[in-house]
Design a protein around this motif. Structure first.
Motif, PDB file in Angstrom:
ATOM      1  N   GLY A  40       0.811  -1.228   0.000  1.00 35.27           N
ATOM      2  CA  GLY A  40       0.000   0.000   0.000  1.00 35.27           C
ATOM      3  C   GLY A  40       0.832   1.259   0.000  1.00 35.27           C
ATOM      4  O   GLY A  40       0.289   2.364   0.166  1.00 35.27           O
ATOM      5  N   GLY A  41       2.149   1.100  -0.187  1.00 32.67           N
ATOM      6  CA  GLY A  41       3.024   2.257  -0.194  1.00 32.67           C
ATOM      7  C   GLY A  41       3.509   2.656   1.178  1.00 32.67           C
ATOM      8  O   GLY A  41       4.234   3.652   1.311  1.00 32.67           O
ATOM      9  N   GLU A  42       3.101   1.905   2.198  1.00 29.49           N
ATOM     10  CA  GLU A  42       3.536   2.236   3.555  1.00 29.49           C
ATOM     11  C   GLU A  42       5.028   1.953   3.689  1.00 29.49           C
ATOM     12  O   GLU A  42       5.507   0.881   3.344  1.00 29.49           O
ATOM     13  CB  GLU A  42       2.750   1.411   4.581  1.00 29.49           C
ATOM     14  N   ARG A  43       5.755   2.903   4.202  1.00 26.21           N
ATOM     15  CA  ARG A  43       7.213   2.806   4.306  1.00 26.21           C
ATOM     16  C   ARG A  43       7.623   2.582   5.761  1.00 26.21           C
ATOM     17  O   ARG A  43       7.179   3.317   6.647  1.00 26.21           O
ATOM     18  CB  ARG A  43       7.857   4.080   3.766  1.00 26.21           C
ATOM     19  N   ARG A  44       8.458   1.566   5.969  1.00 30.05           N
ATOM     20  CA  ARG A  44       8.944   1.265   7.313  1.00 30.05           C
ATOM     21  C   ARG A  44      10.472   1.228   7.293  1.00 30.05           C
ATOM     22  O   ARG A  44      11.067   0.579   6.429  1.00 30.05           O
ATOM     23  CB  ARG A  44       8.415  -0.092   7.803  1.00 30.05           C
ATOM     24  N   GLY A  45      11.067   1.904   8.259  1.00 31.83           N
ATOM     25  CA  GLY A  45      12.511   1.850   8.416  1.00 31.83           C
ATOM     26  C   GLY A  45      12.867   0.838   9.498  1.00 31.83           C
ATOM     27  O   GLY A  45      12.378   0.939  10.625  1.00 31.83           O
ATOM     28  N   ILE A  46      13.687  -0.135   9.138  1.00 35.61           N
ATOM     29  CA  ILE A  46      13.985  -1.229  10.068  1.00 35.61           C
ATOM     30  C   ILE A  46      15.499  -1.396  10.176  1.00 35.61           C
ATOM     31  O   ILE A  46      16.215  -1.386   9.164  1.00 35.61           O
ATOM     32  CB  ILE A  46      13.353  -2.558   9.584  1.00 35.61           C
ATOM     33  N   ARG A  47      15.966  -1.558  11.412  1.00 34.30           N
ATOM     34  CA  ARG A  47      17.386  -1.827  11.664  1.00 34.30           C
ATOM     35  C   ARG A  47      17.529  -3.244  12.225  1.00 34.30           C
ATOM     36  O   ARG A  47      16.985  -3.546  13.292  1.00 34.30           O
ATOM     37  CB  ARG A  47      17.958  -0.795  12.650  1.00 34.30           C
ATOM     38  N   LEU A  48      18.253  -4.084  11.501  1.00 32.81           N
ATOM     39  CA  LEU A  48      18.494  -5.476  11.927  1.00 32.81           C
ATOM     40  C   LEU A  48      19.931  -5.855  11.619  1.00 32.81           C
ATOM     41  O   LEU A  48      20.541  -5.339  10.671  1.00 32.81           O
ATOM     42  CB  LEU A  48      17.566  -6.446  11.182  1.00 32.81           C
ATOM     43  N   GLU A  49      20.478  -6.763  12.403  1.00 33.97           N
ATOM     44  CA  GLU A  49      21.797  -7.314  12.099  1.00 33.97           C
ATOM     45  C   GLU A  49      21.728  -8.117  10.796  1.00 33.97           C
ATOM     46  O   GLU A  49      20.672  -8.626  10.418  1.00 33.97           O
ATOM     47  CB  GLU A  49      22.279  -8.215  13.244  1.00 33.97           C
ATOM     48  N   ARG A  50      22.879  -8.245  10.140  1.00 36.55           N
ATOM     49  CA  ARG A  50      22.916  -8.877   8.823  1.00 36.55           C
ATOM     50  C   ARG A  50      22.349 -10.294   8.837  1.00 36.55           C
ATOM     51  O   ARG A  50      21.653 -10.707   7.899  1.00 36.55           O
ATOM     52  CB  ARG A  50      24.355  -8.919   8.302  1.00 36.55           C
TER      53      ARG A  50
END
Length: 219
Positions: A40-50
């Motif tokens: 739906g175009g919703e943008r999420r910024g996510i920080r995760l280890e590789r």
């Protein structure tokens, strides 16, 4: 229906080999930021280890979906006070553990014994320390035919088995040539009697330790 019991020349199970713990590099523990855009175009910024991004990538491929779809699915299960990154880590590890359980079940010693017992030719399971761990009825019949000595317990207790190729070298060669087999000579001795023949070696499909399945092709 007759279920064959494992046959082994080792009365006691060998002690499990200790697997070295993996080394963790500095770059592996540094969180990596990615912007994931949903349908739906919703943008999420996510920080995760590789390692978690790698896990999510494998999950996505196995489920024939995009990583964005996987993130959207996870977010839909997140409670109001939840943390999406934490939930993704749990999901990634839970999926990996479930896969590990399935692989270990398939690669169990019980299933390996079934493969050996199902073979119509004399077949053995050879350990890295040069011991026959399992064998089937055709192998025992071959021994009785060629080396007629006493009862089964006496025969297997005094059995000497060796192959013309070093076992460590055979395992290394087969690891480098996955899906291939290795044909080599073998010799069996009991007391003063002995016999020779040819055996086709393949890597045993087991996770417990490196072993070889040997299919006797000529004797």
């Amino acid at each position: 229906m007759l279920i064959a019991k494992p046959r082994s020349t080792d009365l006691a199970n060998a002690a499990p080999t200790e697997e070295p713990l993996p080394v963790i590099g500095a770059e592996e523990i540094e969180p990596r930021f990615r912007a994931v855009v949903g349908r739906g175009g919703e943008r999420r910024g996510i920080r995760l280890e590789r390692i978690y991004w790698d896990g999510l990538g494998r999950m996505s491929s196995a489920g024939k979906m995009t990583t964005s779809d996987l993130v959207h699915y996870t977010a839909s299960q997140m409670p109001e006070s939840g943390n999406l990154a934490s939930l993704l880590r749990v999901l990634s590890l839970k999926w990996a553990l479930r896969r590990l359980d399935a692989v270990e079940d398939v690669a169990s010693m019980a299933n390996l014994n079934a493969v050996i017992q199902a073979s119509p030719s004399p077949t053995i399971l050879l350990t890295q320390d040069k011991k026959i761990h399992l064998f089937n009825d055709p192998f025992l019949s071959m021994l009785r035919q060629r080396l007629p000595l006493g009862d089964t317990a006496q025969l297997t207790r005094s059995l000497r088995f060796s192959i013309d190729t070093q076992i460590e070298q055979a395992i290394t060669t087969l690891n480098l040539n996955r899906g291939k087999t290795l044909n080599t000579g073998f010799s069996i001795g009991v007391g003063t009697q002995s016999m020779r023949g040819q055996v086709n070696l393949a890597l045993a499909p087991t996770h417990e330790k490196s072993m070889l399945i040997g299919y006797i092709s000529r004797y």
